[in-house]
Design an enzyme around this catalytic site. Structure first.
Site, PDB file in Angstrom:
ATOM      1  N   HIS A  77       0.791  -1.090  -0.314  1.00  8.97           N
ATOM      2  CA  HIS A  77       0.311   0.247  -0.350  1.00  8.97           C
ATOM      3  C   HIS A  77       0.859   1.063  -0.389  1.00  8.97           C
ATOM      4  O   HIS A  77       1.511   1.217   0.988  1.00  8.97           O
ATOM      5  CB  HIS A  77      -1.485  -0.304   1.545  1.00  8.97           C
ATOM      6  CG  HIS A  77      -1.249  -0.898   0.670  1.00  8.97           C
ATOM      7  ND1 HIS A  77      -3.011  -0.992   2.086  1.00  8.97           N
ATOM      8  CD2 HIS A  77      -2.442  -1.861   0.778  1.00  8.97           C
ATOM      9  CE1 HIS A  77      -4.101  -2.015   1.749  1.00  8.97           C
ATOM     10  NE2 HIS A  77      -3.234  -2.646   0.892  1.00  8.97           N
ATOM     11  N   TYR A 205      -9.093   5.359   7.269  1.00 12.04           N
ATOM     12  CA  TYR A 205      -9.090   5.945   8.358  1.00 12.04           C
ATOM     13  C   TYR A 205     -10.206   7.456   8.416  1.00 12.04           C
ATOM     14  O   TYR A 205      -9.882   8.161   7.830  1.00 12.04           O
ATOM     15  CB  TYR A 205      -8.269   6.721   9.460  1.00 12.04           C
ATOM     16  CG  TYR A 205      -6.880   5.761   9.296  1.00 12.04           C
ATOM     17  CD1 TYR A 205      -7.060   4.495  10.704  1.00 12.04           C
ATOM     18  CD2 TYR A 205      -6.111   4.442   8.283  1.00 12.04           C
ATOM     19  CE1 TYR A 205      -5.986   3.879  10.931  1.00 12.04           C
ATOM     20  CE2 TYR A 205      -5.068   4.100   8.215  1.00 12.04           C
ATOM     21  CZ  TYR A 205      -5.301   3.820   9.785  1.00 12.04           C
ATOM     22  OH  TYR A 205      -3.770   2.598  10.315  1.00 12.04           O
ATOM     23  N   PRO A 296      -5.012   0.019  18.857  1.00  7.42           N
ATOM     24  CA  PRO A 296      -4.411  -0.550  16.916  1.00  7.42           C
ATOM     25  C   PRO A 296      -4.580   0.660  16.591  1.00  7.42           C
ATOM     26  O   PRO A 296      -4.335   0.562  15.410  1.00  7.42           O
ATOM     27  CB  PRO A 296      -5.597  -1.655  17.293  1.00  7.42           C
ATOM     28  CG  PRO A 296      -6.637  -0.840  18.450  1.00  7.42           C
ATOM     29  CD  PRO A 296      -5.846  -0.015  19.297  1.00  7.42           C
ATOM     30  N   LYS A 300       0.630   0.262  15.495  1.00  5.95           N
ATOM     31  CA  LYS A 300       2.203  -0.514  15.634  1.00  5.95           C
ATOM     32  C   LYS A 300       2.287  -1.848  16.040  1.00  5.95           C
ATOM     33  O   LYS A 300       3.587  -1.866  16.489  1.00  5.95           O
ATOM     34  CB  LYS A 300       2.643   1.039  16.210  1.00  5.95           C
ATOM     35  CG  LYS A 300       2.992   2.192  15.632  1.00  5.95           C
ATOM     36  CD  LYS A 300       3.862   2.307  14.756  1.00  5.95           C
ATOM     37  CE  LYS A 300       4.145   3.242  13.640  1.00  5.95           C
ATOM     38  NZ  LYS A 300       4.671   3.077  12.217  1.00  5.95           N
ATOM     39  N   TYR A 390       3.939   6.800  10.531  1.00 12.35           N
ATOM     40  CA  TYR A 390       3.200   5.686   9.689  1.00 12.35           C
ATOM     41  C   TYR A 390       4.124   4.373   9.047  1.00 12.35           C
ATOM     42  O   TYR A 390       3.562   3.329   9.035  1.00 12.35           O
ATOM     43  CB  TYR A 390       1.943   5.538   8.713  1.00 12.35           C
ATOM     44  CG  TYR A 390       1.189   5.027   8.816  1.00 12.35           C
ATOM     45  CD1 TYR A 390      -0.540   4.971   9.919  1.00 12.35           C
ATOM     46  CD2 TYR A 390       0.910   3.864   7.521  1.00 12.35           C
ATOM     47  CE1 TYR A 390      -1.429   4.468   9.023  1.00 12.35           C
ATOM     48  CE2 TYR A 390      -0.366   2.814   7.706  1.00 12.35           C
ATOM     49  CZ  TYR A 390      -1.199   2.857   8.419  1.00 12.35           C
ATOM     50  OH  TYR A 390      -1.908   1.723   8.770  1.00 12.35           O
TER      51      TYR A 390
HETATM   52  C1  PHB Z   1      -6.299  -4.550  11.218  1.00 16.37           C
HETATM   53  O1  PHB Z   1      -5.855  -4.603   9.266  1.00 16.37           O
HETATM   54  O2  PHB Z   1      -6.624  -4.789  11.551  1.00 16.37           O
HETATM   55  C2  PHB Z   1      -5.512  -2.980  10.653  1.00 16.37           C
HETATM   56  C3  PHB Z   1      -5.335  -2.303   9.668  1.00 16.37           C
HETATM   57  C4  PHB Z   1      -4.936  -0.739  10.598  1.00 16.37           C
HETATM   58  C5  PHB Z   1      -5.060  -1.127  11.673  1.00 16.37           C
HETATM   59  C6  PHB Z   1      -5.391  -1.488  12.721  1.00 16.37           C
HETATM   60  C7  PHB Z   1      -5.797  -2.580  12.261  1.00 16.37           C
HETATM   61  O3  PHB Z   1      -4.536   0.275  11.915  1.00 16.37           O
END
Ligand code: PHB
Length: 396
Positions: A77, A205, A296, A300, A390
């Site tokens: 990505h 997000y 989450p 990280k 990130y």
């Molecule tokens: C996930 O794909 O489970 C996932 C992706 C990004 C995050 C948290 C969880 O920030």
């Protein structure tokens, strides 16, 4: 009662999650003997659904050590989308930092490492019980009963606690010898797996007046999504339609619509920040969730664990090949440097994107938050800052 057997090794590793297995694999490649002790079964670890984003540095660690399924089965990505009240803003990781991330679920990282350890004849004991650790400042010992009911005493020069957020090893450090830093948040994530096609090529997000949502992915046919909820949420009370309604109001808009389908898994994830310092006590070294937990939001957790393992492996390799403990002596400080950056980023991204229902001055908080998001997302420097954190502070 069978007679207890004694086994001596150079490094005893508690925990066969991705951190423990990665370390075991790296040590094996360097010719350093190690035994891994795990209380869960291989199958139950493999079925535990965790996060899915790997930083480029985590991918390099796997691939450089010969575990390279991620290159075939993962998805690179090059950016992500922040949606604010239904308006999308792309953060171009690759263009801004030269780095990208990979979508490759933690279960797959575990399966790849477990298969590699098995193929290499690694000493990994799953499904152990009665585990205890002692003599952390001398010759560490691990007592356990293996899956066949045999009692063991494992003696090692070094003990590594990679045994997760409920770490037995961490609990064995005397209270006077450590500090626990802790923060709890007034919300949780409602996580689902849904049988549906991808809604977008990259992760989304979303910040909305209804709260946060994250649209992630797993495969062509199964997607992972989350939305902010009350920590006391009762999963059983939620229908598929109610779940999709929450996701729609937070994410859809401006011509974008989520692709929906049957919900096949539901979970509530509490939000905590935790750090145990120092990450060493005598000959015990902690790595991964055993020493720290992040919310989450910044993806990280696994990346930090793999970074700890990288540092710890280099330190152990130097110790066993030269006898010098110089790198082991600075392991905790070097690992904590990144741990606190990630703690800060995870906390900041959480407060940037979530609504806080208990905040007394809610209107001010929300308007200020939108102001912060707009000023960041409209600025190339702001987007670059998010991208740098990130993708994992490459080269730092
Ligand atoms: C996930 O794909 O489970 C996932 C992706 C990004 C995050 C948290 C969880 O920030």
């Amino acid at each position: 009662m069978s007679e207890r057997k004694i086994h001596k090794t150079q490094v005893a590793i508690m925990g066969a999650g991705p951190a423990g297995l990665m370390l075991s694999h790296l040590l094996f490649r360097a010719g350093i003997e190690n035994t891994v002790v795990e209380i869960r079964s291989r199958d139950s670890i493999s079925r535990t659904i965790r996060a899915g984003i790997l930083e480029a540095g985590s991918v390099d660690l796997l691939v450089d050590s010969g575990v390279d399924n991620v290159l075939r089965n993962g998805h690179e990505h090059e950016g992500t989308e922040f949606r604010v009240n239904g308006e999308g803003h792309r953060i171009d990781f690759k263009g801004l930092t030269g780095n990208s991330v990979w979508l490759y679920p933690q279960n797959d990282v575990f399966d790849d490492l477990a298969a590699q350890r098995e193929a290499d004849g690694g000493d990994v004991r799953y499904s152990c019980s009665g585990t205890q650790v002692s003599d952390l400042t001398g010759t560490p010992k691990v007592f356990f009963t293996d899956a066949d009911g045999q009692d063991w005493e494992l003696r090692a020069e070094i003990l590594v606690g990679a045994d997760g957020s409920r770490s037995l090893c961490r609990g064995a450090v005397p209270a006077a010898e450590r500090t626990w830093h802790f923060n709890e948040y007034p919300f949780a994530w409602f996580g689902i797996l849904a049988e549906a096609p991808r809604s977008a090529p990259e992760l989304i997000y979303a910040n909305s007046a209804h709260g946060f949502a994250l649209i992630s992915q797993r495969t062509d046919a199964v997607q992972r999504m989350y939305f902010q909820c009350d920590p006391a949420t009762n999963l059983a009370g939620w229908t598929d339609e109610q779940i999709w309604e929450q996701l729609r109001v937070r994410v859809n808009g401006n011509g974008f619509e989520l692709k929906e389908g049957p919900v096949i898994d539901k979970v509530v994830l509490p939000f905590r920040s935790f750090v145990h310092t120092p990450m060493r006590h005598g000959n015990l070294f902690l790595a991964g969730d055993a020493a720290h937990t992040v919310p989450p939001t910044g993806a990280k957790g696994l990346n930090l664990a793999l970074h700890d393992v990288k540092l710890l492996f280099e330190s152990l390799d130097s110790y066993f090949s030269t006898g010098s403990s110089a790198l082991l002596d600075t392991y905790s400080d070097r690992a904590l440097d990144r741990v606190w950056k990630a703690q800060y980023f995870s906390y900041w991204m959480t407060t940037l994107l979530h609504t806080v229902p208990t905040e007394p001055n809610h209107d001010f908080f929300r308007a200020r938050q939108i102001g912060e998001l707009r000023s960041l997302l409209e600025s190339e420097h702001g987007r670059a800052y998010i991208a740098e954190c990130y993708t994992g502070w490459q080269g730092k």
